[in-house]
Design an enzyme around this catalytic site. Sequence first.
Site, PDB file in Angstrom:
ATOM      1  N   LYS A  26      -1.558  29.188  31.052  1.00  0.00           N
ATOM      2  CA  LYS A  26      -2.838  28.196  31.369  1.00  0.00           C
ATOM      3  C   LYS A  26      -2.431  27.975  32.859  1.00  0.00           C
ATOM      4  O   LYS A  26      -3.497  26.825  33.181  1.00  0.00           O
ATOM      5  CB  LYS A  26      -2.661  27.155  30.076  1.00  0.00           C
ATOM      6  CG  LYS A  26      -2.550  27.908  28.538  1.00  0.00           C
ATOM      7  CD  LYS A  26      -3.774  28.288  28.726  1.00  0.00           C
ATOM      8  CE  LYS A  26      -4.603  28.993  27.301  1.00  0.00           C
ATOM      9  NZ  LYS A  26      -5.623  29.596  27.081  1.00  0.00           N
ATOM     10  N   ASN A  32     -13.349  30.026  27.001  1.00  0.00           N
ATOM     11  CA  ASN A  32     -12.714  29.768  26.515  1.00  0.00           C
ATOM     12  C   ASN A  32     -12.003  31.134  25.289  1.00  0.00           C
ATOM     13  O   ASN A  32     -11.136  29.791  25.178  1.00  0.00           O
ATOM     14  CB  ASN A  32     -13.766  29.509  25.277  1.00  0.00           C
ATOM     15  CG  ASN A  32     -12.993  28.566  23.763  1.00  0.00           C
ATOM     16  OD1 ASN A  32     -12.554  27.617  23.590  1.00  0.00           O
ATOM     17  ND2 ASN A  32     -13.056  29.308  22.746  1.00  0.00           N
ATOM     18  N   ASP A  51     -17.580  37.326  21.618  1.00  0.00           N
ATOM     19  CA  ASP A  51     -16.696  37.303  20.589  1.00  0.00           C
ATOM     20  C   ASP A  51     -16.167  38.898  20.017  1.00  0.00           C
ATOM     21  O   ASP A  51     -17.502  39.600  20.262  1.00  0.00           O
ATOM     22  CB  ASP A  51     -16.085  36.355  19.571  1.00  0.00           C
ATOM     23  CG  ASP A  51     -15.161  36.131  19.029  1.00  0.00           C
ATOM     24  OD1 ASP A  51     -14.169  36.620  18.896  1.00  0.00           O
ATOM     25  OD2 ASP A  51     -15.142  34.748  18.649  1.00  0.00           O
ATOM     26  N   ALA A  57     -16.676  32.657  18.196  1.00  0.00           N
ATOM     27  CA  ALA A  57     -16.727  33.067  16.474  1.00  0.00           C
ATOM     28  C   ALA A  57     -15.892  31.798  16.043  1.00  0.00           C
ATOM     29  O   ALA A  57     -15.707  31.761  14.766  1.00  0.00           O
ATOM     30  CB  ALA A  57     -16.759  34.569  16.422  1.00  0.00           C
ATOM     31  N   TYR A  80       2.256  31.489  27.559  1.00  0.00           N
ATOM     32  CA  TYR A  80       1.433  30.992  27.249  1.00  0.00           C
ATOM     33  C   TYR A  80       1.343  29.868  27.877  1.00  0.00           C
ATOM     34  O   TYR A  80       0.005  29.809  28.756  1.00  0.00           O
ATOM     35  CB  TYR A  80       1.406  30.383  25.808  1.00  0.00           C
ATOM     36  CG  TYR A  80      -0.212  29.609  26.050  1.00  0.00           C
ATOM     37  CD1 TYR A  80      -0.546  29.774  25.355  1.00  0.00           C
ATOM     38  CD2 TYR A  80       0.442  28.082  25.291  1.00  0.00           C
ATOM     39  CE1 TYR A  80      -2.094  29.672  24.945  1.00  0.00           C
ATOM     40  CE2 TYR A  80      -0.290  27.247  25.387  1.00  0.00           C
ATOM     41  CZ  TYR A  80      -2.084  28.024  24.492  1.00  0.00           C
ATOM     42  OH  TYR A  80      -3.269  27.151  24.626  1.00  0.00           O
TER      43      TYR A  80
END
Length: 301
Positions: free
Chosen positions: A195, A124, A74, A52, A191
């Site tokens: 990842k 994503n 989303d 979105a 974070y």
Amino acid sequence: MSRIALKLKGSKNALDAFTKSNITRLQQHKLFSTGSQSGRLPGKVALITGAASGIGKAAAIRFIENGAKVLLADVQDDLGKSIANDLGPNASFIHCDVTNEQEISSSVEHAVAQYGQLDVMYNNAGIIGTLAPTILDLELEGFDRTMAINVHSMVAGIKHASRVMIPHQAGSIICMASATAILGGMAPHDYTVSKAAVVGLVKSTAAELNQHGIRVNCISPHIIPTPLGVNGFKKLSGINDEKIATKMAHNLWEFKGAQCEASDVAEAAVFLASDYAKYISGHNLVVDAGFTCFKRLNFTP
């Protein structure tokens, strides 16, 4: 002139009126989407989470421009439905909280039920995390939430996409990683860890799914001024002005003559989703203009 405009079959006056108007790119899709088989993804069906806004939205646009049908997933229902509507008949929307495995499974099932297949799963969706400035400030409850959205969701996405791809012995799964997974000190710990886990997950699952003709790859961009990135940068830097924060984010790059945008990451996703990348699997495609490749030596006396 837009690629969509070039496809317009009308008079020169109509083309001139089109190119001079203030029509948005999304409105172009709504008006001129014809289900053309042109582009790099003709006939492919893709499910994109976090579609979105930001990179997910840019990817949805580029996928459809390249001939794909896209299911946007989303938690931002109104925004997601509006974007899908603007993108035209080759786009649809489904509510999906990626922390809920059942909702990811249902999204995959919905894509197959609506379009008859699933060729591309683009995991994503993600968050910037706690933004804790030091390890002493990091609350593990916040760490767990970052991992749930940035890693747990990727595992579930790969699991359920594989379930419908294995019978067809084909498919492309793409996950969103980050340049922070390569170079320490670029982002808060939760974070960065999340990842780095994505990169490991991609390599591990690629090793298994290669035998089924399913490719698994990830994309690692440097900081991009999406709403997610800019808001995180504002909080980390203490700057409230969005324009200044965006400019500072761009200035973190060390490449002359270009700045990375969400559309550049979307282009990387289109490539990995396409048959042009048919022999690429287990790969981390870094989109950072070489930022993580080197450090300059400072010879200043």
